[in-house]
Design a protein around this motif. Structure first.
Motif, PDB file in Angstrom:
ATOM      1  N   LYS A 156       3.567 -30.028 -45.130  1.00 45.88           N
ATOM      2  CA  LYS A 156       3.150 -31.332 -45.666  1.00 45.88           C
ATOM      3  C   LYS A 156       1.655 -31.539 -45.462  1.00 45.88           C
ATOM      4  O   LYS A 156       0.956 -31.998 -46.359  1.00 45.88           O
ATOM      5  CB  LYS A 156       3.896 -32.475 -44.974  1.00 45.88           C
ATOM      6  N   ASP A 157       1.173 -31.218 -44.248  1.00 47.78           N
ATOM      7  CA  ASP A 157      -0.255 -31.368 -43.950  1.00 47.78           C
ATOM      8  C   ASP A 157      -1.104 -30.481 -44.855  1.00 47.78           C
ATOM      9  O   ASP A 157      -2.146 -30.902 -45.360  1.00 47.78           O
ATOM     10  CB  ASP A 157      -0.542 -31.042 -42.475  1.00 47.78           C
ATOM     11  N   ALA A 158      -0.656 -29.253 -45.054  1.00 46.54           N
ATOM     12  CA  ALA A 158      -1.404 -28.329 -45.916  1.00 46.54           C
ATOM     13  C   ALA A 158      -1.415 -28.837 -47.359  1.00 46.54           C
ATOM     14  O   ALA A 158      -2.459 -28.761 -48.028  1.00 46.54           O
ATOM     15  CB  ALA A 158      -0.781 -26.934 -45.855  1.00 46.54           C
ATOM     16  N   ALA A 159      -0.313 -29.387 -47.819  1.00 43.13           N
ATOM     17  CA  ALA A 159      -0.257 -29.916 -49.182  1.00 43.13           C
ATOM     18  C   ALA A 159      -1.193 -31.100 -49.338  1.00 43.13           C
ATOM     19  O   ALA A 159      -1.873 -31.236 -50.354  1.00 43.13           O
ATOM     20  CB  ALA A 159       1.166 -30.319 -49.523  1.00 43.13           C
ATOM     21  N   LYS A 160      -1.257 -31.935 -48.332  1.00 46.73           N
ATOM     22  CA  LYS A 160      -2.194 -33.085 -48.380  1.00 46.73           C
ATOM     23  C   LYS A 160      -3.628 -32.606 -48.490  1.00 46.73           C
ATOM     24  O   LYS A 160      -4.413 -33.154 -49.255  1.00 46.73           O
ATOM     25  CB  LYS A 160      -2.028 -33.949 -47.129  1.00 46.73           C
ATOM     26  N   ASP A 161      -3.953 -31.558 -47.729  1.00 47.20           N
ATOM     27  CA  ASP A 161      -5.315 -31.023 -47.773  1.00 47.20           C
ATOM     28  C   ASP A 161      -5.635 -30.447 -49.148  1.00 47.20           C
ATOM     29  O   ASP A 161      -6.746 -30.608 -49.652  1.00 47.20           O
ATOM     30  CB  ASP A 161      -5.501 -29.924 -46.710  1.00 47.20           C
ATOM     31  N   VAL A 162      -4.688 -29.801 -49.772  1.00 46.19           N
ATOM     32  CA  VAL A 162      -4.895 -29.212 -51.092  1.00 46.19           C
ATOM     33  C   VAL A 162      -5.141 -30.294 -52.133  1.00 46.19           C
ATOM     34  O   VAL A 162      -6.035 -30.190 -52.963  1.00 46.19           O
ATOM     35  CB  VAL A 162      -3.686 -28.332 -51.500  1.00 46.19           C
ATOM     36  N   PHE A 163      -4.352 -31.362 -52.068  1.00 49.85           N
ATOM     37  CA  PHE A 163      -4.454 -32.402 -53.077  1.00 49.85           C
ATOM     38  C   PHE A 163      -5.642 -33.332 -52.853  1.00 49.85           C
ATOM     39  O   PHE A 163      -6.038 -34.075 -53.753  1.00 49.85           O
ATOM     40  CB  PHE A 163      -3.159 -33.196 -53.172  1.00 49.85           C
ATOM     41  N   LYS A 164      -6.236 -33.309 -51.667  1.00 53.87           N
ATOM     42  CA  LYS A 164      -7.426 -34.119 -51.402  1.00 53.87           C
ATOM     43  C   LYS A 164      -8.654 -33.512 -52.082  1.00 53.87           C
ATOM     44  O   LYS A 164      -9.597 -34.193 -52.388  1.00 53.87           O
ATOM     45  CB  LYS A 164      -7.683 -34.228 -49.886  1.00 53.87           C
ATOM     46  N   LYS A 165      -8.632 -32.208 -52.281  1.00 53.32           N
ATOM     47  CA  LYS A 165      -9.810 -31.512 -52.826  1.00 53.32           C
ATOM     48  C   LYS A 165      -9.872 -31.599 -54.303  1.00 53.32           C
ATOM     49  O   LYS A 165      -9.268 -31.855 -55.142  1.00 53.32           O
ATOM     50  CB  LYS A 165      -9.791 -30.039 -52.390  1.00 53.32           C
TER      51      LYS A 165
END
Length: 61
Positions: A52-61
């Motif tokens: 979930k954390d990794a997905a959030k980081d991907v979608f923030k960029k």
């Protein structure tokens, strides 16, 4: 909310470790197995939180 989930997951893992240790000390194979199960469940949930954390980081960029 995610931090609470991470804490709960780690607590479940630690609870499992304690159960496994008590089961081993008392020769209670059922409790030992239950402890290993709790640990595995905690690990899986922690892995889910990392995804979930990794997905959030991907979608923030």
């Amino acid at each position: 909310m995610a931090t609470d989930d991470k804490i709960d997951n780690k607590a479940e893992e630690l609870k499992g470790k304690a159960k496994e240790g008590v089961g081993r000390a008392t020769d209670d194979e059922g409790l030992e197995a239950e402890g290993r199960g709790d640990q595995a469940s905690g690990h899986v949930k922690q892995a889910g939180e990392k995804v979930k954390d990794a997905a959030k980081d991907v979608f923030k960029k």
